[in-house]
Write a protein that holds these residues in place. Structure first.
Motif, short mmCIF file in Angstrom:
data_model
loop_
_atom_site.label_atom_id
_atom_site.label_comp_id
_atom_site.label_asym_id
_atom_site.label_seq_id
_atom_site.Cartn_x
_atom_site.Cartn_y
_atom_site.Cartn_z
N VAL A 177 0.83 -1.21 0.00
CA VAL A 177 0.00 0.00 0.00
C VAL A 177 0.86 1.26 0.00
O VAL A 177 0.56 2.22 -0.72
N VAL A 178 1.92 1.26 0.79
CA VAL A 178 2.80 2.43 0.87
C VAL A 178 3.44 2.71 -0.49
O VAL A 178 3.51 3.86 -0.95
N PHE A 179 3.89 1.63 -1.16
CA PHE A 179 4.48 1.77 -2.50
C PHE A 179 3.46 2.34 -3.48
O PHE A 179 3.77 3.23 -4.28
N ALA A 180 2.22 1.81 -3.42
CA ALA A 180 1.16 2.29 -4.32
C ALA A 180 0.86 3.77 -4.09
O ALA A 180 0.75 4.55 -5.03
N LEU A 181 0.76 4.15 -2.81
CA LEU A 181 0.48 5.56 -2.48
C LEU A 181 1.63 6.46 -2.96
O LEU A 181 1.38 7.55 -3.50
N HIS A 182 2.87 6.00 -2.77
CA HIS A 182 4.04 6.79 -3.18
C HIS A 182 4.07 6.96 -4.70
O HIS A 182 4.36 8.04 -5.22
N SER A 183 3.75 5.87 -5.44
CA SER A 183 3.73 5.93 -6.91
C SER A 183 2.67 6.92 -7.41
O SER A 183 2.91 7.68 -8.35
N ILE A 184 1.49 6.89 -6.78
CA ILE A 184 0.41 7.80 -7.16
C ILE A 184 0.83 9.25 -6.88
O ILE A 184 0.62 10.15 -7.70
N TRP A 185 1.44 9.46 -5.71
CA TRP A 185 1.88 10.80 -5.32
C TRP A 185 2.93 11.34 -6.30
O TRP A 185 2.88 12.49 -6.71
N LYS A 186 3.88 10.47 -6.70
CA LYS A 186 4.94 10.89 -7.61
C LYS A 186 4.40 11.23 -9.00
O LYS A 186 4.86 12.18 -9.64
N SER A 187 3.45 10.43 -9.47
CA SER A 187 2.97 10.63 -10.85
C SER A 187 1.83 11.65 -10.96
O SER A 187 1.73 12.36 -11.96
N GLN A 188 0.98 11.74 -9.92
CA GLN A 188 -0.20 12.59 -10.05
C GLN A 188 -0.41 13.57 -8.89
O GLN A 188 -1.34 14.38 -8.94
N GLY A 189 0.40 13.47 -7.84
CA GLY A 189 0.29 14.39 -6.72
C GLY A 189 -0.99 14.19 -5.91
O GLY A 189 -1.62 13.14 -5.95
N ILE A 190 -1.38 15.24 -5.22
CA ILE A 190 -2.55 15.18 -4.33
C ILE A 190 -3.84 14.88 -5.09
O ILE A 190 -4.74 14.20 -4.59
N LYS A 191 -3.90 15.36 -6.35
CA LYS A 191 -5.09 15.12 -7.18
C LYS A 191 -5.27 13.63 -7.43
O LYS A 191 -6.40 13.12 -7.39
N GLY A 192 -4.17 12.92 -7.67
CA GLY A 192 -4.24 11.48 -7.89
C GLY A 192 -4.67 10.72 -6.66
O GLY A 192 -5.43 9.75 -6.74
N LEU A 193 -4.18 11.15 -5.49
CA LEU A 193 -4.52 10.47 -4.23
C LEU A 193 -6.00 10.61 -3.89
O LEU A 193 -6.57 9.75 -3.21
N PHE A 194 -6.62 11.70 -4.34
CA PHE A 194 -8.04 11.92 -4.04
C PHE A 194 -8.92 11.77 -5.29
O PHE A 194 -10.01 12.31 -5.34
N ALA A 195 -8.42 11.00 -6.28
CA ALA A 195 -9.20 10.74 -7.50
C ALA A 195 -10.50 10.03 -7.13
O ALA A 195 -10.51 9.09 -6.33
N GLY A 196 -11.59 10.49 -7.69
CA GLY A 196 -12.88 9.85 -7.45
C GLY A 196 -13.53 10.20 -6.12
O GLY A 196 -14.51 9.57 -5.72
N ILE A 197 -13.02 11.25 -5.45
CA ILE A 197 -13.55 11.58 -4.11
C ILE A 197 -15.03 11.99 -4.16
O ILE A 197 -15.80 11.62 -3.26
N VAL A 198 -15.43 12.70 -5.22
CA VAL A 198 -16.83 13.18 -5.28
C VAL A 198 -17.82 12.01 -5.44
O VAL A 198 -18.74 11.87 -4.64
N PRO A 199 -17.62 11.13 -6.46
CA PRO A 199 -18.55 10.00 -6.53
C PRO A 199 -18.45 9.05 -5.34
O PRO A 199 -19.44 8.46 -4.92
N ARG A 200 -17.24 8.94 -4.75
CA ARG A 200 -17.08 8.08 -3.56
C ARG A 200 -17.87 8.64 -2.37
O ARG A 200 -18.61 7.92 -1.71
N MET A 201 -17.71 9.94 -2.12
CA MET A 201 -18.45 10.56 -1.02
C MET A 201 -19.96 10.52 -1.27
O MET A 201 -20.74 10.24 -0.36
N THR A 202 -20.35 10.79 -2.52
CA THR A 202 -21.78 10.77 -2.86
C THR A 202 -22.36 9.39 -2.65
O THR A 202 -23.41 9.22 -2.01
N ALA A 203 -21.67 8.38 -3.19
CA ALA A 203 -22.16 7.00 -3.09
C ALA A 203 -22.23 6.54 -1.64
O ALA A 203 -23.21 5.92 -1.21
N ILE A 204 -21.19 6.86 -0.86
CA ILE A 204 -21.15 6.36 0.52
C ILE A 204 -22.08 7.15 1.43
O ILE A 204 -22.65 6.60 2.37
#
Length: 267
Positions: free
Chosen positions: A221-248
């Motif tokens: 998980v740490v490796f996956a989070l680091h890879s996302i952060w390196k390639s897409q930054g904070i936007k990548g880490l919170f991708a899909g937040i609106v539909p996730r929050m809406t659905a949940i």
């Protein structure tokens, strides 16, 4: 916990979980496609929005039922009497145990579902057969650790907050909350928990969808989070937040409200 209460938790939890998962499935598909490395439109966009729904239909009832049976049993064992200080800890521990058990059913269903969601040309059966052929049973449990690491923090936030809001509302009005009030508390608790755990959800999605043999597929998980952060930054880490929050949030309203209502009717 008496047999009648156990049966009520099983039926109420399973019924509520199945209703939510099937009603809100399109939002889940959108969220998954937003979280993929190739992006939303290359993963299918708005096409085949119900791709993978058979996997959810099969796994939803036993997944939710096993969670609530474990949750209610653990809550009774850990919290035998009234104590305002001990209650949140008991709810957190019970929810964590519930997630560990439920994920044994949820993860295989989730793996197949998410892979079909980003490959809408494949059927659920074809994806299941391909996963078993290429990776065996282990392939169906790829992402178990990351799912547990997402679900436990989520439950540690959602369930104590849900129970606290119900207790507060009950105290304010002088009687136990109605089912619709429990549902409102569930919506708020679910939406808040969804927002703060989105990075873990993105990491889980990337691990489940990663190419077999790749570094991400190892489930770190740490490796996956680091890879996302390196390639897409904070936007990548919170991708899909609106539909996730809406659905949940909607899911919390339907799920926890329906659970309380069904359980009270059965009891």
């Amino acid at each position: 916990m008496e047999r009648r209460g156990l049966l009520a938790s099983l039926v109420a939890g399973g019924t509520a979980g199945m209703c939510v998962d099937l009603i809100l499935f399109p939002l889940d598909t959108i969220k998954t496609r937003l979280q993929t490395p190739q992006g939303f439109y290359k993963s299918g966009g708005f096409r085949g929005i119900y791709a993978g729904v058979p996997s959810t239909a099969v796994g939803s009832f036993p997944n939710a039922a096993s969670f609530f049976v474990t949750y209610e049993c653990a809550k009774c064992l850990l919290h035998p009497g009234p104590s305002s200080y001990w209650s949140p800890i008991a709810h957190m521990a019970a929810a964590s145990l519930g997630e560990l058990v439920a994920c044994l059913i949820r993860v295989p269903s989730e793996v197949v579902k998410q892979r079909v969601q980003v490959s809408p040309s494949s059927t659920t059966y074809q994806m299941l057969a391909r996963t078993l052929h290429e990776e065996g049973i282990r392939g169906l449990y790829r992402g178990y650790k990351s799912t547990v690491l997402r679900e436990i923090p989520f439950s540690l936030v959602q369930f104590p907050l849900w129970e606290f809001l119900k207790d507060l509302w009950s105290w304010k009005q002088g009687h136990v909350v109605d089912s619709w009030q429990s549902a409102v508390c569930g919506a708020f608790a679910g939406g808040f928990a969804a927002a703060v755990t989105t990075p873990l959800d993105v990491a889980k999605t990337r691990i489940m969808l990663a190419k077999t043999g790749s570094s991400t597929a190892n489930g770190n998980v740490v490796f996956a989070l680091h890879s996302i952060w390196k390639s897409q930054g904070i936007k990548g880490l919170f991708a899909g937040i609106v539909p996730r929050m809406t659905a949940i949030s909607l899911g919390g309203f339907i799920f926890l409200g329906a659970y309380d209502k069904t359980r009270s009717l059965l009891l």
